[in-house]
Design a protein around this motif. Structure first.
Motif, PDB file in Angstrom:
ATOM      1  N   GLY A   1     -10.244  -1.650  -0.283  1.00 31.66           N
ATOM      2  CA  GLY A   1     -11.648  -1.519   0.092  1.00 31.66           C
ATOM      3  C   GLY A   1     -11.845  -1.448   1.587  1.00 31.66           C
ATOM      4  N   ASN A   2     -12.766  -2.276   2.098  1.00 25.32           N
ATOM      5  CA  ASN A   2     -13.093  -2.315   3.530  1.00 25.32           C
ATOM      6  C   ASN A   2     -12.392  -3.456   4.268  1.00 25.32           C
ATOM      7  N   LEU A   3     -11.321  -3.988   3.688  1.00 27.27           N
ATOM      8  CA  LEU A   3     -10.614  -5.104   4.319  1.00 27.27           C
ATOM      9  C   LEU A   3      -9.611  -4.664   5.367  1.00 27.27           C
ATOM     10  N   GLN A   4      -9.472  -3.343   5.594  1.00 19.63           N
ATOM     11  CA  GLN A   4      -8.524  -2.800   6.571  1.00 19.63           C
ATOM     12  C   GLN A   4      -7.088  -3.184   6.226  1.00 19.63           C
ATOM     13  N   LYS A   5      -6.793  -3.238   4.932  1.00 17.22           N
ATOM     14  CA  LYS A   5      -5.455  -3.612   4.486  1.00 17.22           C
ATOM     15  C   LYS A   5      -5.004  -2.702   3.352  1.00 17.22           C
ATOM     16  N   LEU A   6      -3.669  -2.639   3.198  1.00 21.12           N
ATOM     17  CA  LEU A   6      -3.044  -1.900   2.104  1.00 21.12           C
ATOM     18  C   LEU A   6      -2.218  -2.866   1.269  1.00 21.12           C
ATOM     19  N   LEU A   7      -2.113  -2.554  -0.002  1.00 18.73           N
ATOM     20  CA  LEU A   7      -1.223  -3.312  -0.874  1.00 18.73           C
ATOM     21  C   LEU A   7      -0.248  -2.343  -1.521  1.00 18.73           C
ATOM     22  N   SER A   8       1.013  -2.704  -1.522  1.00 20.91           N
ATOM     23  CA  SER A   8       2.039  -1.873  -2.159  1.00 20.91           C
ATOM     24  C   SER A   8       2.788  -2.703  -3.188  1.00 20.91           C
ATOM     25  N   THR A   9       3.226  -2.052  -4.227  1.00 20.56           N
ATOM     26  CA  THR A   9       4.069  -2.689  -5.238  1.00 20.56           C
ATOM     27  C   THR A   9       5.385  -1.941  -5.297  1.00 20.56           C
TER      28      THR A   9
ATOM     29  N   PHE B   1       1.365  -1.427 -11.620  1.00 30.01           N
ATOM     30  CA  PHE B   1       0.174  -0.650 -11.275  1.00 30.01           C
ATOM     31  C   PHE B   1      -0.872  -1.598 -10.697  1.00 30.01           C
ATOM     32  N   PRO B   2      -1.275  -1.434  -9.419  1.00 25.37           N
ATOM     33  CA  PRO B   2      -2.318  -2.298  -8.851  1.00 25.37           C
ATOM     34  C   PRO B   2      -3.702  -1.659  -9.013  1.00 25.37           C
ATOM     35  N   PHE B   3      -4.694  -2.501  -9.287  1.00 21.31           N
ATOM     36  CA  PHE B   3      -6.094  -2.080  -9.361  1.00 21.31           C
ATOM     37  C   PHE B   3      -6.918  -3.086  -8.568  1.00 21.31           C
ATOM     38  N   TYR B   4      -7.776  -2.571  -7.701  1.00 19.51           N
ATOM     39  CA  TYR B   4      -8.563  -3.451  -6.836  1.00 19.51           C
ATOM     40  C   TYR B   4     -10.050  -3.242  -7.105  1.00 19.51           C
ATOM     41  N   ASP B   5     -10.763  -4.328  -7.300  1.00 22.97           N
ATOM     42  CA  ASP B   5     -12.208  -4.312  -7.474  1.00 22.97           C
ATOM     43  C   ASP B   5     -12.829  -4.724  -6.142  1.00 22.97           C
ATOM     44  N   ALA B   6     -13.362  -3.740  -5.407  1.00 25.11           N
ATOM     45  CA  ALA B   6     -13.903  -4.023  -4.075  1.00 25.11           C
ATOM     46  C   ALA B   6     -15.183  -4.837  -4.139  1.00 25.11           C
ATOM     47  N   ASP B   7     -15.871  -4.849  -5.282  1.00 29.02           N
ATOM     48  CA  ASP B   7     -17.120  -5.601  -5.390  1.00 29.02           C
ATOM     49  C   ASP B   7     -16.870  -7.100  -5.503  1.00 29.02           C
ATOM     50  N   THR B   8     -15.794  -7.488  -6.158  1.00 35.77           N
ATOM     51  CA  THR B   8     -15.491  -8.911  -6.354  1.00 35.77           C
ATOM     52  C   THR B   8     -14.267  -9.374  -5.572  1.00 35.77           C
ATOM     53  N   ASN B   9     -13.577  -8.444  -4.885  1.00 33.84           N
ATOM     54  CA  ASN B   9     -12.346  -8.757  -4.145  1.00 33.84           C
ATOM     55  C   ASN B   9     -11.263  -9.343  -5.049  1.00 33.84           C
ATOM     56  N   VAL B  10     -11.179  -8.844  -6.253  1.00 36.64           N
ATOM     57  CA  VAL B  10     -10.162  -9.288  -7.203  1.00 36.64           C
ATOM     58  C   VAL B  10      -9.154  -8.171  -7.393  1.00 36.64           C
TER      59      VAL B  10
ATOM     60  N   GLY C   1       5.379  -1.732 -19.475  1.00 38.39           N
ATOM     61  CA  GLY C   1       6.309  -2.397 -20.372  1.00 38.39           C
ATOM     62  C   GLY C   1       6.044  -3.880 -20.546  1.00 38.39           C
ATOM     63  N   ASP C   2       5.052  -4.419 -19.813  1.00 37.79           N
ATOM     64  CA  ASP C   2       4.661  -5.820 -19.965  1.00 37.79           C
ATOM     65  C   ASP C   2       3.479  -5.916 -20.920  1.00 37.79           C
ATOM     66  N   GLY C   3       3.196  -7.135 -21.336  1.00 36.55           N
ATOM     67  CA  GLY C   3       1.993  -7.383 -22.108  1.00 36.55           C
ATOM     68  C   GLY C   3       0.959  -8.149 -21.325  1.00 36.55           C
ATOM     69  N   ASN C   4       1.300  -8.550 -20.087  1.00 37.25           N
ATOM     70  CA  ASN C   4       0.408  -9.411 -19.320  1.00 37.25           C
ATOM     71  C   ASN C   4      -0.270  -8.644 -18.197  1.00 37.25           C
ATOM     72  N   ILE C   5      -1.353  -9.209 -17.696  1.00 38.72           N
ATOM     73  CA  ILE C   5      -2.104  -8.677 -16.559  1.00 38.72           C
ATOM     74  C   ILE C   5      -2.362  -9.841 -15.615  1.00 38.72           C
ATOM     75  N   ARG C   6      -1.811  -9.777 -14.412  1.00 37.69           N
ATOM     76  CA  ARG C   6      -2.040 -10.822 -13.403  1.00 37.69           C
ATOM     77  C   ARG C   6      -3.241 -10.426 -12.546  1.00 37.69           C
ATOM     78  N   TYR C   7      -3.978 -11.433 -12.081  1.00 38.33           N
ATOM     79  CA  TYR C   7      -5.053 -11.111 -11.149  1.00 38.33           C
ATOM     80  C   TYR C   7      -5.148 -12.158 -10.056  1.00 38.33           C
ATOM     81  N   TYR C   8      -5.500 -11.649  -8.861  1.00 40.99           N
ATOM     82  CA  TYR C   8      -5.522 -12.425  -7.624  1.00 40.99           C
ATOM     83  C   TYR C   8      -6.862 -12.196  -6.929  1.00 40.99           C
ATOM     84  N   GLU C   9      -7.219 -13.146  -6.100  1.00 41.84           N
ATOM     85  CA  GLU C   9      -8.388 -12.975  -5.236  1.00 41.84           C
ATOM     86  C   GLU C   9      -7.895 -12.693  -3.826  1.00 41.84           C
ATOM     87  N   VAL C  10      -8.451 -11.649  -3.225  1.00 46.68           N
ATOM     88  CA  VAL C  10      -8.014 -11.192  -1.906  1.00 46.68           C
ATOM     89  C   VAL C  10      -9.005 -11.694  -0.865  1.00 46.68           C
ATOM     90  N   SER C  11      -8.495 -12.232   0.232  1.00 46.14           N
ATOM     91  CA  SER C  11      -9.339 -12.723   1.326  1.00 46.14           C
ATOM     92  C   SER C  11      -8.823 -12.155   2.642  1.00 46.14           C
TER      93      SER C  11
END
Length: 530
Positions: A232-240, A275-284, A291-301
């Motif tokens: 989003g507007n955090l001036q940052k990139l995330l890579s996996t 696969f990363p997905f970012y929600d800019a409205d909630t910063n999640v 191949g996994d069954g799980n979905i991890r989620y983090y809060e970005v600050s």
């Protein structure tokens, strides 16, 4: 010295994932067996598209969102490619237009009809020919209309302008050839002025998408990058990607300095792509493993620790691909902030998974639904190509709301047709009539926005509610005749809910009518005193 645990105050600490019931899933879907590391699924508020198996070429399915249950084995396909389809993306500004790319080196733009497909769709709207090898990725520009990006195995990114009358476009408006290996992912910042790419040569690049100039380049020696994403507007990139010990890893980068990552975090030893997905409205940030069954989620600050682990949705069903619903298609009444569509090849199933914030109140939650990007472009293709940058047109997710960003003035409306009143009101005093004519003359000279403010609230709500029924000219209550008993029950329950809602609406209108009668009576009594 005593140890005190540090608790973070967050409204998303208790977000949980809720899988849909079997009746609300899409069963018997022939999902592709391709080993390409893509999502293979695209979703919008009307349709879900999924790449499927097809003999003698490539194809994908377009299923109406409400058509859940078992899929007909002879369901029509969208087929026209001579090779396997590798990626599909819906136009963010037109819910009935989708782009697909294939191993046959072409990109095709399809116009999906509003009614159900009765036979295979083989006629495309536009064909883009320019790549020398298979095309692996397509991406739409986030704010400009009719601008499409494609990347192929010829190590090139091509920029296409679809705002032309030609059905076959042979040359892109720009070709970016700074990469030295296969491009693995593309991502744009909020206004589309920057593009980030990850490449098989282990480099992350930030480009000017108009000129192709490389603005920043980072060489990841200890981090083999696979996917990259703007936060989003955090001036940052995330890579996996993976670490030198072959552990799956996430890395956070400063947008202005790619010399080394700000932070790195190892996840596990699995081999599937993240696969990363970012929600800019909630910063999640959501991280989904292939191949996994799980979905991890983090809060970005913006301060340390930049990534705060929230929790994890777990399932025994591994996903081959994933689709994401745009924010304007979420169910705000159940406090849903994100929705995934998991492609489960072992069961030929597409399973929706909703991320929900637990709230007791059933009213609209303004704090978890800030203004978000809508379905209107903020500029044309020519404006973007000439160097203009604009942020997305923001809308509120409150039902019946209008766009929040300034829009061009609407076209003048035709004068209203006068209808005879069957129950005319008794004549008021001449003084009241003269005051009414004076106010009407003042209102005629005011802009339409002020007139809308002076309208009764029930009339405005009724007009907005009527607009909310139609999206892109598509009636959300329009649905095909039921084919199974489950579909018949769903339609029956939907009709019962609609009848209940209409009864409540009629009750509200009756109360408002009584209030208006009382106001008129008070006005009459006031004029008689004078």
């Amino acid at each position: 010295m005593s140890w005190h645990p540090q608790y973070r105050s967050s409204k998303f600490r208790h977000v949980y994932g809720k899988a849909a019931s079997k009746e609300n899933c899409y069963d018997s879907v022939p999902i592709t067996q391709s080993v390409h590391d893509n999502h293979f699924c695209a979703v919008n508020p009307h349709f879900i598209a999924v790449v499927t198996e097809c003999a003698g070429g490539g194809a994908f399915l377009v299923i109406p969102l409400h058509q859940t249950g078992k899929l007909d084995p002879h369901y029509p396909k969208v087929c026209g490619h001579r090779g396997n389809v590798l990626d599909i993306k819906w136009n963010p500004f037109n819910d009935f237009e989708i782009a697909s790319c294939s191993e046959d080196t072409t990109i095709k733009i399809w116009a999906i009809p509003k009614q159900l497909l009765l036979r295979n769709l083989t006629t495309y709207r536009k064909e883009l020919v320019g790549h020398a090898r298979r095309v692996g990725l397509v991406e739409w520009h986030p704010t400009a209309a009719n601008i499409l990006f494609s990347s192929g195995y010829d190590y090139k990114v091509m920029v296409w302008n679809l705002d032309t009358k030609e059905s076959v476009i042979m040359s892109p408006v720009r070709t970016i050839d700074c990469h030295r290996d296969v491009i693995l992912s593309m991502s744009f910042n909020t206004n589309g002025s920057l593009m980030a790419t990850s490449c098989k040569d282990r480099k992350i690049r930030i480009l000017d998408p108009r000129t192709g100039t490389v603005l920043q380049e980072g060489n990841c020696k200890g981090h083999r990058v696979n996917k990259v994403l703007f936060l989003g507007n955090l001036q940052k990139l995330l890579s996996t990607g993976t670490s030198r010990w072959n552990h799956r890893q996430m890395a956070l980068w400063d947008q202005d300095n790619l010399s080394q990552p700000i932070s790195e975090e190892d996840l596990d030893g699995s081999s599937g792509v993240l696969f990363p997905f970012y929600d800019a409205d909630t910063n999640v940030l959501y991280v989904v493993g292939k191949g996994d069954g799980n979905i991890r989620y983090y809060e970005v600050s913006t301060s340390e620790p930049y990534l705060s682990y929230l929790t994890e949705y777990r399932s025994y069903n591994p996903q081959k691909g994933i689709g994401v619903m745009p924010k304007r298609g979420l169910d705000v009444s159940s406090c849903e902030i994100f929705r995934f569509y998991k492609l489960i090849t072992t069961k030929c199933l597409i399973e929706p998974v909703s991320m929900i914030v637990p709230r007791r109140s059933e009213s609209y939650q303004e704090d978890i639904y800030p203004p978000t990007a809508g379905a209107q472009p903020s500029m044309t293709a020519q404006e973007w190509l000439s160097g203009m940058n604009k942020g997305p047109v923001l809308v509120s997710l409150r039902p019946g709301s209008e766009p929040l960003s300034p829009q061009p003035p609407p076209s003048p409306r035709p004068p209203p047709v006068e209808r005879p009143n069957s129950n005319p009101l008794p004549l008021a005093s001449p003084r009241l009539l003269s005051q009414t004519e004076k106010v009407a003359g003042e209102d005629a000279q005011r802009p339409s926005s002020l007139l809308e403010e002076k309208m009764p609230r029930w009339a405005t709500d009724h007009r907005l509610e009527k607009k909310a029924w139609l999206t892109n000219g598509f009636d959300i209550f329009e649905c095909p005749p039921p084919k199974t008993e489950n579909e018949l029950l769903q339609m029956f329950y939907r009709q019962q809910e609609e009848i209940r809602r209409l009864r409540e609406l009629v009750t509200q209108r009756e109360v408002q009518a009584k209030q208006l009668e009382l106001e008129i009576k008070n006005l009459r009594m006031g004029t008689e005193r004078f």
